[in-house]
Structure formats: C-alpha cells, structure tokens
Design a protein around this motif. Structure first.
Motif, mmCIF file in Angstrom:
data_model
loop_
_atom_site.group_PDB
_atom_site.id
_atom_site.type_symbol
_atom_site.label_atom_id
_atom_site.label_comp_id
_atom_site.label_asym_id
_atom_site.label_seq_id
_atom_site.Cartn_x
_atom_site.Cartn_y
_atom_site.Cartn_z
ATOM 1 N N VAL A 11 -11.994 76.315 35.266
ATOM 2 C CA VAL A 11 -10.827 75.580 35.171
ATOM 3 C C VAL A 11 -9.843 76.182 36.343
ATOM 4 O O VAL A 11 -8.931 75.096 36.634
ATOM 5 N N HIS A 12 -9.798 76.933 37.088
ATOM 6 C CA HIS A 12 -9.482 77.593 38.219
ATOM 7 C C HIS A 12 -9.036 76.849 39.002
ATOM 8 O O HIS A 12 -8.715 76.407 39.848
ATOM 9 N N ARG A 13 -11.300 76.569 39.538
ATOM 10 C CA ARG A 13 -11.208 76.031 40.511
ATOM 11 C C ARG A 13 -11.196 74.561 40.898
ATOM 12 O O ARG A 13 -11.002 74.166 40.748
ATOM 13 N N ALA A 14 -11.015 73.987 39.243
ATOM 14 C CA ALA A 14 -10.325 72.386 38.994
ATOM 15 C C ALA A 14 -8.955 72.406 39.535
ATOM 16 O O ALA A 14 -8.494 71.324 39.976
ATOM 17 N N SER A 15 -7.562 73.568 39.111
ATOM 18 C CA SER A 15 -6.921 73.077 39.634
ATOM 19 C C SER A 15 -5.940 73.164 41.168
ATOM 20 O O SER A 15 -5.599 72.780 42.264
ATOM 21 N N ILE A 16 -7.164 73.843 41.824
ATOM 22 C CA ILE A 16 -7.649 73.907 43.930
ATOM 23 C C ILE A 16 -8.259 72.814 44.160
ATOM 24 O O ILE A 16 -7.961 72.343 44.457
ATOM 25 N N VAL A 34 -8.699 93.790 36.347
ATOM 26 C CA VAL A 34 -8.225 93.065 35.395
ATOM 27 C C VAL A 34 -7.722 90.984 35.933
ATOM 28 O O VAL A 34 -7.007 91.772 36.758
ATOM 29 N N SER A 35 -8.411 91.107 35.847
ATOM 30 C CA SER A 35 -7.882 89.328 35.896
ATOM 31 C C SER A 35 -7.811 88.348 35.094
ATOM 32 O O SER A 35 -8.660 88.357 34.024
ATOM 33 N N LEU A 36 -6.705 87.753 35.047
ATOM 34 C CA LEU A 36 -6.740 86.709 33.804
ATOM 35 C C LEU A 36 -6.352 85.598 34.136
ATOM 36 O O LEU A 36 -4.837 85.653 35.175
ATOM 37 N N VAL A 37 -6.886 84.919 34.452
ATOM 38 C CA VAL A 37 -5.988 83.285 35.106
ATOM 39 C C VAL A 37 -6.288 81.990 34.130
ATOM 40 O O VAL A 37 -7.327 82.314 33.520
ATOM 41 N N ILE A 38 -5.646 81.330 34.630
ATOM 42 C CA ILE A 38 -4.968 80.191 33.248
ATOM 43 C C ILE A 38 -4.403 78.735 33.989
ATOM 44 O O ILE A 38 -4.078 79.127 34.379
ATOM 45 N N THR A 39 -4.862 78.205 33.691
ATOM 46 C CA THR A 39 -4.542 77.239 34.716
ATOM 47 C C THR A 39 -3.990 75.695 33.564
ATOM 48 O O THR A 39 -3.827 76.033 32.088
ATOM 49 N N LEU A 40 -1.751 75.805 33.813
ATOM 50 C CA LEU A 40 -1.423 74.938 32.802
ATOM 51 C C LEU A 40 -0.993 74.039 33.676
ATOM 52 O O LEU A 40 -0.698 73.468 34.951
ATOM 53 N N LEU A 41 -1.716 72.798 33.114
ATOM 54 C CA LEU A 41 -1.213 71.420 33.781
ATOM 55 C C LEU A 41 -0.042 70.875 32.775
ATOM 56 O O LEU A 41 -0.476 71.081 31.040
ATOM 57 N N LEU A 42 0.548 70.262 33.181
ATOM 58 C CA LEU A 42 1.746 69.205 32.873
ATOM 59 C C LEU A 42 2.519 69.911 31.634
ATOM 60 O O LEU A 42 3.749 70.498 31.496
ATOM 61 N N GLY A 43 2.330 70.259 30.102
ATOM 62 C CA GLY A 43 3.255 70.757 29.531
ATOM 63 C C GLY A 43 3.835 71.822 29.546
ATOM 64 O O GLY A 43 4.797 72.446 28.918
ATOM 65 N N GLY A 44 2.395 73.401 29.382
ATOM 66 C CA GLY A 44 2.777 74.108 28.641
ATOM 67 C C GLY A 44 1.929 74.820 28.053
ATOM 68 O O GLY A 44 0.866 74.236 28.071
ATOM 69 N N CYS A 45 1.911 76.625 28.212
ATOM 70 C CA CYS A 45 0.734 76.659 27.690
ATOM 71 C C CYS A 45 1.278 77.084 26.295
ATOM 72 O O CYS A 45 2.333 77.300 26.158
ATOM 73 N N SER A 46 -0.060 77.200 25.496
ATOM 74 C CA SER A 46 0.237 77.709 24.255
ATOM 75 C C SER A 46 -0.023 79.211 23.914
ATOM 76 O O SER A 46 -0.119 79.425 22.815
ATOM 77 N N GLY A 47 -0.941 79.222 24.790
ATOM 78 C CA GLY A 47 -1.322 80.985 24.284
ATOM 79 C C GLY A 47 0.244 82.143 24.716
ATOM 80 O O GLY A 47 0.811 81.722 25.171
ATOM 81 N N ARG A 103 -14.477 80.844 40.955
ATOM 82 C CA ARG A 103 -15.452 81.660 40.285
ATOM 83 C C ARG A 103 -15.015 80.992 38.639
ATOM 84 O O ARG A 103 -15.878 80.644 37.356
ATOM 85 N N SER A 104 -14.039 81.201 38.775
ATOM 86 C CA SER A 104 -13.501 80.487 36.921
ATOM 87 C C SER A 104 -13.162 78.971 36.447
ATOM 88 O O SER A 104 -12.617 78.162 37.899
#
Length: 172
Positions: free
Chosen positions: A136-141, A5-18, A133-134
C-alpha cells in the motif's frame, strides 16, 4: 534490543476510516510553528530524496518539494507524538483531506505515509525501506499521479521517530 513498531497506512483522497492507535505521550515537546525553521528539515529532506530515488529507479518523475505540505506533515508527526495517537485521523485536526483543505492547500489527489519507530540508526533508510516493503505504501510512493510532497518529523524525548510524508497532486 531495538524496539520496532511500524504502522504505515496510505490515505488517498477522502480519509481513513480506521481508529488511531494510542502511543505514550512524549515527556517534553514544543509544537512546531509553521513559519519557523525546522531543525529536522535535513532529515526530512533525506527521506524525501530517498523516496525520489525509488521513483527514479522505477522510471517515474521525481516529486517536487512542497513547503506547505511539509509543514502539515510536521504538524501531523508532532501531534501523533504529543497527543498519544498514531494514525491518519487526527482526533483534533481530522483527516488528511480536512487538514490540507483547512491549511489552504488545494489538491485533486492526496495521500499520506506514516512511520513510527524507536532505536533507529538510520531513520530515513528505515522509513523508506519499510514503506517499500508494504504494498500500500509502495503504491503511494510510486503513484505517477502524485507530483508534489512534503515530509515532517518529530522525535520524542526517548528518541522515538514519527515520520509523515504527504503526497499531493495540486488542483487545477
């Protein structure tokens, strides 16, 4: 059979809305004290080193380790495990931006990658490969604006790993 089970979400600056995703509570756990030695630090450093390897492979400067960010990452991993949620918005501690600010960490840009999985042989490899592979997460890295990072890990009684990596660019 390996449960993944993998859920990875990137948060930039303000915060997540999910909304956070519910997970079962751990059978036992002890909250990490910010000033104690983390027994999972070698594994956290392995995740950190693998992320820096990806940055080098893509021509970017390595991230510097930030102990304060690592403490917050560890607390986030623990809270997700202990309080039955998986997400950037901690029901008790708020968004990443709020958590960092409350901890006295000054930042001009922040982000967070999360990984959760059970039955891993090589959790550091699996987490970083999953993030890469994601898009959004690749972009953070691979974000050249991030210059510091900390990783924190919690493991439930049934060996489910919760891995959090926080990225920051300190405020000037």
């Amino acid at each position: 059979m390996r449960a993944t089970v993998s859920l990875v979400i990137t948060l930039l600056l303000g915060g997540c809305s999910g909304l956070p995703v519910r997970v079962p509570l751990a059978q036992y756990a002890v909250p990490p004290a910010p000033d104690t030695v983390d027994p999972l630090r070698p594994l956290a450093r392995k995740v950190f080193d693998k992320v820096n390897r990806q940055r080098r492979l893509h021509g970017l400067r390595e991230l510097a380790w930030n102990d304060a960010a690592a403490v917050q990452a560890r607390l986030q991993s623990f809270n997700m495990m202990e309080h039955g949620f998986f997400g950037h918005l901690d029901p008790r501690r708020g968004s990443l931006a709020a958590r960092l600010s409350r901890a006295g960490i000054r930042w001009s840009r922040c982000g967070e990658n999360l990984y959760r999985e059970k039955g891993m042989e090589e959790p550091a490899d699996e987490a970083v490969e999953g993030w890469m592979r994601s898009p959004v997460h690749r972009a953070s890295i691979l974000d050249p604006l991030f210059i510091q990072s900390g990783v924190g890990i919690a493991i439930s009684s049934d060996t489910e790993y919760f891995i959090t990596q926080i990225f920051i660019r300190p405020a000037k």
